[in-house]
Scaffold this active site. Structure first.
Site, short mmCIF file in Angstrom:
data_model
loop_
_atom_site.label_atom_id
_atom_site.label_comp_id
_atom_site.label_asym_id
_atom_site.label_seq_id
_atom_site.Cartn_x
_atom_site.Cartn_y
_atom_site.Cartn_z
N LYS A 10 35.68 33.41 29.91
CA LYS A 10 36.18 33.52 28.55
C LYS A 10 37.23 32.37 28.48
O LYS A 10 37.08 31.64 27.55
CB LYS A 10 37.13 34.87 28.49
CG LYS A 10 37.81 34.95 27.03
CD LYS A 10 38.42 36.20 27.00
CE LYS A 10 39.24 36.27 25.68
NZ LYS A 10 40.07 37.54 25.53
N GLU A 47 37.92 30.75 40.41
CA GLU A 47 36.64 31.22 41.41
C GLU A 47 35.38 30.63 40.45
O GLU A 47 34.45 30.23 41.28
CB GLU A 47 36.42 32.92 41.25
CG GLU A 47 37.50 33.64 42.30
CD GLU A 47 38.92 33.94 41.32
OE1 GLU A 47 39.02 33.22 40.47
OE2 GLU A 47 39.64 34.74 41.89
N GLY A 71 38.03 40.42 28.01
CA GLY A 71 36.99 40.28 29.14
C GLY A 71 36.27 41.65 29.46
O GLY A 71 35.02 41.49 29.71
N ARG A 72 36.96 42.39 29.78
CA ARG A 72 36.40 43.63 30.13
C ARG A 72 35.84 44.58 29.02
O ARG A 72 35.29 45.74 29.40
CB ARG A 72 37.48 44.80 31.03
CG ARG A 72 38.84 44.91 30.27
CD ARG A 72 40.20 45.49 31.10
NE ARG A 72 41.22 45.70 30.39
CZ ARG A 72 42.11 44.61 30.24
NH1 ARG A 72 41.70 43.47 30.64
NH2 ARG A 72 43.11 44.83 29.61
N GLU A 105 42.65 47.77 34.75
CA GLU A 105 43.26 46.66 34.28
C GLU A 105 43.74 46.92 32.82
O GLU A 105 44.67 46.27 32.30
CB GLU A 105 42.14 45.48 34.17
CG GLU A 105 43.04 44.29 34.23
CD GLU A 105 41.92 43.09 34.20
OE1 GLU A 105 40.97 42.70 33.43
OE2 GLU A 105 41.97 42.27 35.42
N HIS A 132 27.43 62.59 51.40
CA HIS A 132 27.35 62.44 52.98
C HIS A 132 28.46 61.60 53.44
O HIS A 132 28.37 61.12 54.36
CB HIS A 132 26.18 62.11 53.50
CG HIS A 132 24.99 62.89 52.93
ND1 HIS A 132 24.52 63.94 53.91
CD2 HIS A 132 24.47 63.02 51.96
CE1 HIS A 132 23.57 64.69 53.33
NE2 HIS A 132 23.49 64.18 51.76
N LYS A 173 47.72 34.96 41.17
CA LYS A 173 46.75 33.61 40.92
C LYS A 173 47.76 32.62 41.18
O LYS A 173 47.44 31.67 41.75
CB LYS A 173 46.54 33.60 39.25
CG LYS A 173 45.55 34.48 39.14
CD LYS A 173 45.15 34.20 37.65
CE LYS A 173 43.87 35.28 37.33
NZ LYS A 173 43.57 35.02 35.80
O1 F6P Z 1 41.65 38.77 36.57
C1 F6P Z 1 42.04 38.60 35.12
C2 F6P Z 1 41.02 38.26 34.29
O2 F6P Z 1 41.43 37.45 33.31
C3 F6P Z 1 40.11 39.41 33.60
O3 F6P Z 1 40.76 39.91 32.70
C4 F6P Z 1 38.92 38.58 33.26
O4 F6P Z 1 37.85 39.67 33.06
C5 F6P Z 1 38.72 37.66 34.47
O5 F6P Z 1 40.01 37.35 34.84
C6 F6P Z 1 37.79 36.46 34.22
O6 F6P Z 1 38.25 35.67 33.18
P1 F6P Z 1 37.54 34.69 32.46
O7 F6P Z 1 36.47 35.25 32.00
O8 F6P Z 1 38.47 33.92 31.64
O9 F6P Z 1 36.99 33.69 33.51
#
Ligand code: F6P
Length: 549
Positions: A211, A217, A271-272, A357, A388, A512
């Protein structure tokens, strides 16, 4: 100030100050679940609600009619309908970020009307959906100069990973037979190295989903993927082998992805809550634009139900209220989601982000502290595997953990075809499925009603362990969409009652920020010894610095 100012997402009411709350907590736990059934022979029939294709049985809860009525009054007093309408109408109810919350617009049908501040939101939504469909169709059918794309790698994390990964897995039976989907999220290089090891660059498409397009990452993994591709095919190949999904179109372009392969979405999609947006591009490539549309239609079906059903028959409202009773009144801090469908293996992880979240908050919209517990810990595994492993604790542990069971009449691997054993050529599949469902029904019965063995406390089951059971004909794209929307609205209902903003996530920021400083301390040779941190953290960093490579 009025208690509810939807335009600014403000609510100054503490639910615990309401007479309806006082009434709620004055209720005593009624008799056992067995006694509730004995007292009301109609309970199995009347404690059930239908939403779309979902048959939701909430009779196996230790809740009686007065408690349920009191809960519904709390929902009314906290103005759940008003907040719901404000959300779907585009008010800026995400108060701490000053944004509307409009994931429901993503799945509204073509021709729907939603104009916000003079802007036609639905036109934007369907313009992107059409572009996605054209691109997805091209990838699904076209053979490029180097050959067909056989592997699609979605690079993203959190909502940019969990939704697409969960849906692609859930709908594998609907997936393209010659295109494999992969998901890389973790900054741990093991994941991308392992994924790339067996891929052929000439036949691989990377979709970078972020987003913000600033997530560490994702950018690191995307950079590694680009190096791998360029090493094999040269820099010009990036344009053909990368697509992006983001609200930050400029950053995606800077990465080298041609504008026509960058699919946008909007800040009003959390995002979620984003899998029906362009974030679902890898899903659309896997299952095709028509099935993707069906998933959106399923979501919309539940959106309409949430919008139209009276509170007492409204599935997300009822499930939200039952969850609230457990978290706030009974003090049960966790909830297990147990799908009896291997396809939904990633569903609990998806719900962890959606719920935890969203509602893992301790400050209300009006900056005051929340005075009751918010969201439970969500966890789970598909049945029968969990039986199990951890079900021992569900049955005989000292804590009570409410459960959501989810099951289907038709097995997942047959959902995409006619559920006819003769056509399918295999009766064995039904044997598996009968055994699977028998286990789900048995577990719900055992949890609720238990069985006492006066001669052996070790072999006794106390019962009164509550569960909801969600049944549907088959895990189709539509039904999956319905399940997703159901849980989204459950989370929403609870957030409204707790007076929190379910749509920000400031709680992820501190870690972060600290990680970025620590990374410099680890990699900067000029740093001799870490001293500006607490002793424990500094010693751990020093330990690692002494051993890396
Ligand atoms: O970990 C926080 C967060 O902002 C989530 O809410 C989001 O889904 C994820 O990181 C990834 O964010 P982005 O889509 O901006 O890379």
């Amino acid at each position: 100030m009025t208690p509810n100012n939807y335009r600014e997402g403000m609510n100054t009411v503490d639910v615990t100050s309401l007479p309806q709350w006082m009434n709620l907590i004055s209720h005593r736990v009624p008799g056992s679940i067995a006694e509730l059934f004995a007292a009301d022979p109609d309970r199995a029939r009347t404690w059930q609600v239908t939403a779309g294709d979902l048959r939701i049985d909430f009779s196996k809860h230790q809740i009686d009619r007065p408690i349920l009525d009191a809960l519904i009054e709390v929902a009314g007093a906290m103005d759940v309908p008003g907040w719901r309408d404000a959300m779907m109408g585009g008010q800026a109810i995400n108060s701490t970020e000053g944004r509307a919350v409009l994931h429901t617009a993503l799945r509204a049908p073509r021709g729907s009307d939603l104009v916000i501040d003079g802007h036609d939101v639905m036109a934007d939504v369907h313009e992107v959906r059409t572009a996605m469909a054209q691109y997805a169709q091209r990838i699904r059918t076209q053979v490029s100069a180097e050959g067909q794309i056989t592997d699609v790698v979605n690079i993203g994390i959190g909502g940019s990973d969990l939704g697409p990964a969960m849906v692609t897995d859930a709908l594998w039976a609907f997936g393209h037979r010659r295109i494999r989907s992969h998901f890389v999220s973790n900054v741990d290089g093991s994941e991308i190295v392992r994924t790339l090891r067996d891929l052929d660059p000439a036949h691989t498409l990377f979709i970078v989903v972020s987003k913000t397009f600033t997530t560490m990452e994702t950018l690191m993994n995307a950079g590694t993927a680009r190096e791998w591709l360029v090493a094999a095919l040269g820099p010009d190949a990036v344009a053909d082998h990368f697509a992006a999904v983001s609200t930050n179109l400029a950053a995606a372009a800077e990465f080298g992805i041609p504008a026509e392969q960058v699919f946008g979405f909007w800040d009003w999609v959390g995002g979620r809550y984003s899998v029906a947006s362009a974030v679902g591009l890898s899903v659309m490539i896997a299952i095709g634009p028509d099935a993707f549309d069906e998933m959106c239609a399923g979501m919309h079906l539940i959106d309409r139900h949430f919008l139209e059903a009276p509170l007492a028959d409204n599935a997300p409202v009822l499930l939200g209220l039952i969850g609230l009773w457990y978290v706030d009144v009974m003090g049960y801090g966790s909830k297990a989601v147990l799908p009896y469908a291997q396809e939904l293996a990633r569903f609990p992880a998806y719900l962890q982000q959606l719920d935890m979240e969203s509602n893992g908050k301790s400050v209300r919209r009006d900056d005051r502290a929340v005075s009751v517990a918010t969201g439970p810990v969500i966890w789970g595994e598909p049945g029968t595997n969990g039986q199990h492993a951890f079900y021992q604790l569900l049955h005989q542990g000292t804590q009570v953990i409410p459960v959501d069971f989810i099951g289907f009449a038709t097995p997942g691997h047959m959902a995409a075809t006619a559920p006819n054993p003769e056509v399918d050529g295999s009766v064995r599949h039904w044997d598996h499925h009968d055994a699977l469902l028998a286990n789900m029904f048995a577990q719900a019965e055992a949890l609720a009603f238990g069985r006492l063995r006066p001669d052996s406390p070790h072999r006794s089951f106390a019962g009164d362990r509550p569960s909801t059971m969600i049944l549907a004909p088959a895990l189709t794209p539509s039904v999956l969409g319905q399940l997703i929307a159901l849980y989204e609205h459950v989370v929403f209902v609870q957030g409204v009652i707790w007076g929190i903003n379910s749509f920000d996530q400031w709680g992820v920021e501190l870690g972060k920020e600290l990680a970025s400083g620590i990374l410099s301390e680890i990699t900067d040779p000029g740093v001799r010894r870490v001293s500006q941190r607490d002793g424990s953290t500094a010693a751990a960093i020093d330990w690692y610095r002494g051993r890396r490579r």
